[in-house]
Design a protein around this motif. Structure first.
Motif, PDB file in Angstrom:
ATOM      1  N   SER A   1      28.407  13.802 -13.917  1.00 51.24           N
ATOM      2  CA  SER A   1      28.354  14.802 -13.973  1.00 51.24           C
ATOM      3  C   SER A   1      28.434  16.266 -12.630  1.00 51.24           C
ATOM      4  O   SER A   1      29.281  17.048 -12.870  1.00 51.24           O
TER       5      SER A   1
ATOM      6  N   ARG B   1      29.268  15.569  -9.693  1.00 48.42           N
ATOM      7  CA  ARG B   1      31.162  16.215  -9.584  1.00 48.42           C
ATOM      8  C   ARG B   1      30.980  17.773  -9.647  1.00 48.42           C
ATOM      9  O   ARG B   1      31.722  18.595  -9.257  1.00 48.42           O
ATOM     10  N   ARG B   2      30.258  18.233 -11.162  1.00 49.57           N
ATOM     11  CA  ARG B   2      30.000  19.932 -10.905  1.00 49.57           C
ATOM     12  C   ARG B   2      29.531  20.135  -8.878  1.00 49.57           C
ATOM     13  O   ARG B   2      30.193  21.389  -8.993  1.00 49.57           O
TER      14      ARG B   2
ATOM     15  N   GLU C   1      25.567   9.410 -17.380  1.00 50.89           N
ATOM     16  CA  GLU C   1      27.126  10.174 -17.216  1.00 50.89           C
ATOM     17  C   GLU C   1      26.575  12.054 -17.041  1.00 50.89           C
ATOM     18  O   GLU C   1      27.243  13.152 -16.845  1.00 50.89           O
ATOM     19  N   ARG C   2      24.730  12.227 -16.942  1.00 46.20           N
ATOM     20  CA  ARG C   2      24.661  13.690 -16.804  1.00 46.20           C
ATOM     21  C   ARG C   2      24.185  14.126 -15.214  1.00 46.20           C
ATOM     22  O   ARG C   2      25.019  15.168 -14.732  1.00 46.20           O
TER      23      ARG C   2
END
Length: 164
Positions: A128, A131-132, A124-125
Motif C-alpha cells: 500500500s 503504491r501510494r 499489505e502495509r
C-alpha cells in the motif's frame, strides 16, 4: 525532528538488531532467518552504493535503508532499495520518509528508476505504501516467497520511473 543520514560504522551495533529481528521473522525479506551478522553486514553495508539510518532528534536508530544498482552494466540506471523500520517505530511515517529520501538520493546518484524485486504480497502495509508513493506492480511472481507462517505466497516486482 526526523533525520536521515549516511550510516556510519558506529551505527552498525544499532542497525544489526533491527535487521536481525526483521529477517528472523521470515515474512518480508528473502534473507534466511539463519543469516549471520557477517552475511547481512556484507549485503546491507558493504555491497550497496550507500546505506542510511533514520532517527528522531538524537534518539536511537529507528530504521535503515540501502540503495544500489538493481543490475550491473546496461541495467545499472535502475536502482534497488531495501527498508527496515524498528517494530516500535512502525506507523509513524518513517518508511515513507526513507522512500521519499531514497528517490531524491537515487536521482542525485544518476539513477532513472527504482525497482523493488520481491515485495511479499502479504506485506499489505508495504504494498500500500509503495503504491501510494507512485510504484506500480509490474509483475506477480506466483509462490516466489517462502513465508515462515503462510508457506508459499506471491511476490510483486514494483517499479517507478524517477526521471525521463
Amino acid at each position: 525532528m526526523t533525520q536521515i543520514r549516511i550510516c556510519e560504522e558506529a551505527d552498525w551495533p544499532a542497525v544489526w538488531p533491527l535487521l536481525r529481528a526483521t529477517f528472523e521473522a521470515g515474512d518480508t525479506y528473502a534473507f534466511s532467518p539463519q543469516s549471520t551478522e557477517a552475511d547481512i553486514r556484507a549485503v546491507w553495508m558493504e555491497a550497496p552504493r550507500a546505506t542510511y539510518v533514520i532517527r528522531e532528534g538524537q534518539g536511537p536508530v529507528l530504521g535503515t535503508y540501502f540503495i544500489k544498482p538493481n543490475q550491473p552494466g546496461l541495467g545499472s540506471h535502475v536502482c534497488n532499495c531495501g527498508y527496515v523500520v524498528a517494530p516500535e517505530a512502525q506507523g509513524r511515517g518513517l518508511a515513507s520518509a526513507m522512500c521519499e529520501h531514497s528517490q531524491r538520493e537515487a536521482l542525485a546518484m544518476g539513477f532513472l528508476a527504482m525497482q523493488f524485486n520481491l515485495v511479499v504480497s502479504t506485506n499489505e502495509r508495504a504494498v500500500s505504501l509503495w503504491r501510494r508513493l507512485g510504484f506500480d506492480v509490474v509483475a506477480t511472481l506466483p509462490g516466489a516467497f517462502r513465508h515462515q507462517r503462510l508457506g508459499l505466497v506471491d511476490a510483486f516486482v514494483m517499479f517507478k520511473t524517477l526521471a525521463g
